[in-house]
Design an enzyme around this catalytic site. Structure first.
Site, short mmCIF file in Angstrom:
data_model
loop_
_atom_site.label_atom_id
_atom_site.label_comp_id
_atom_site.label_asym_id
_atom_site.label_seq_id
_atom_site.Cartn_x
_atom_site.Cartn_y
_atom_site.Cartn_z
N GLU A 83 0.82 -1.21 0.00
CA GLU A 83 0.00 0.00 0.00
C GLU A 83 0.86 1.26 0.00
O GLU A 83 0.53 2.25 -0.65
CB GLU A 83 -0.92 -0.01 1.23
N GLU A 84 1.96 1.21 0.72
CA GLU A 84 2.79 2.40 0.90
C GLU A 84 3.53 2.82 -0.37
O GLU A 84 4.12 3.91 -0.41
CB GLU A 84 3.80 2.17 2.03
#
Length: 350
Positions: free
Chosen positions: A206-207
């Site tokens: 996600e990051e």
């Protein structure tokens, strides 16, 4: 009531290491929790973990929270035995100076420190120079030849920090997004006999661009998706009220928008209605920037109705991220109550 949940599990999840693409240690713990809470567990080729609770109806809901934390990858070992790194995720270089790290090598984990030049030796020009991630240098306290033997390009680096209770709050590293991952796992354990089939999705990467959720949204293809992530709580000294976004201790946050998504108004209304009906403390979130897995599910495999629940957190993307115990509990309660009330009868079309 501040710690009315399994703090030991939360500590395990936050203290575990798992940068984008290398979430193995977190994934193993998630699978163990799922084994006793859901009907089916599977992992895809990206590393997303899906724990499915089979409902009695045909309606399907996906819940997502990401496993990865921001960190680094070793890109170079200098002749003097220091490490140069490439960032995995968005770092504010100002918070990195003089921090302790863990370097994850094939031979095991090593403690290191991010070097900092004593201010006594800095010129005026050097004092005014802004910190940059590319300038980070990691010192392992070893001779160069030993470092060359142990550390390789591609080895991973995470921050070293314990997770502790601090008053009514929890503080440590990687609350983004392990505190929401924890809330999702607790909801999976507490949800009983839902009418909708619920896919609890622990996502990866996600990051670095919502990559795991984007792929997973196609594979799972739910009728409705709800993502959990932390949000800014800048309710500290010197920050104007309109820039605080949320406040610790005032409940879970129902997201209206961030930099990547405007949540479905009908889903948002339903989340608020459930919270009000159940007496769950909540607040509204309008986040000026940033993005979460919510956006990836909205666009995957055609337009989907999406909602988002956030845990207010101070000091994001540092090693002292801080969340309030009551807000964590209210997030678990809202998610569980919302999922229990989903039966496919709510029209989220606009």
């Amino acid at each position: 009531m501040a710690f009315d949940f399994d703090f030991d599990l939360l500590r395990e999840l936050t203290e575990a290491s798992g940068v984008p693409g290398y979430e193995d240690r977190v994934r193993d713990r998630v699978r163990t929790v799922f084994e006793g809470a859901v009907d089916e567990v599977r992992t895809d080729s990206m590393g997303n973990v899906i724990g499915t609770v089979e409902g009695s109806g045909d309606y399907e809901v996906a819940v997502a929270a990401h496993m990865d934390e921001i960190g680094f990858m070793v890109k170079h070992v200098t002749d003097d035995g220091f490490l140069k790194v490439d960032a995995l995720g968005g770092w504010d270089a100002r918070v990195l100076r003089a921090q302790r790290v863990r370097v994850h090598t094939q031979q095991g984990d090593l403690t290191g420190v991010i070097g900092s030049v004593p201010p006594h030796t800095l010129s005026e020009e050097e004092r005014e120079t802004e910190d940059a991630v590319e300038d980070v240098v990691i010192d392992l306290g070893r001779e160069a030849d030993e470092v060359e033997e142990i550390v390789a390009v591609g080895d991973l680096v995470t921050m070293e920090q314990s997770t502790v209770k601090m008053g009514d709050t929890v503080t440590g590293k990687a609350l983004d997004d392990r505190v929401c991952l924890f809330a999702m796992l607790e909801s999976a354990r507490e949800l009983e006999d839902p009418e909708a089939t619920v896919h609890f999705c622990a996502t990866v990467q996600e990051e670095v661009g919502l990559r795991g959720a984007q792929a997973l949204g196609v594979d799972v293809d739910p009728d409705l998706a709800v993502a959990l992530d932390v949000t800014i709580a800048s309710d500290t000294a010197g920050v104007a009220e309109d820039k605080q976004v949320t406040r610790l201790g005032e409940g879970t946050a129902v997201k209206l928008k961030d930099g990547s998504v405007i949540t479905n108004p009908k889903v948002t209304r339903r989340l608020r209605d459930v919270a009000e009906a159940e007496g769950i403390e909540h607040q509204l979130e309008v986040l000026p920037s940033g993005g979460t897995d919510t956006a990836a599910f909205q666009k995957a495999n055609g337009a989907k109705p999406v909602g988002a629940i956030s845990i207010p957190t101070r000091y994001l993307h540092t090693v002292t991220e801080t969340a309030h115990g009551d807000d964590i509990r209210s997030t678990i309660d809202l998610l569980t109550a919302f999922l229990a009330s989903e039966d496919g009868g709510h029209d989220y079309s606009l």
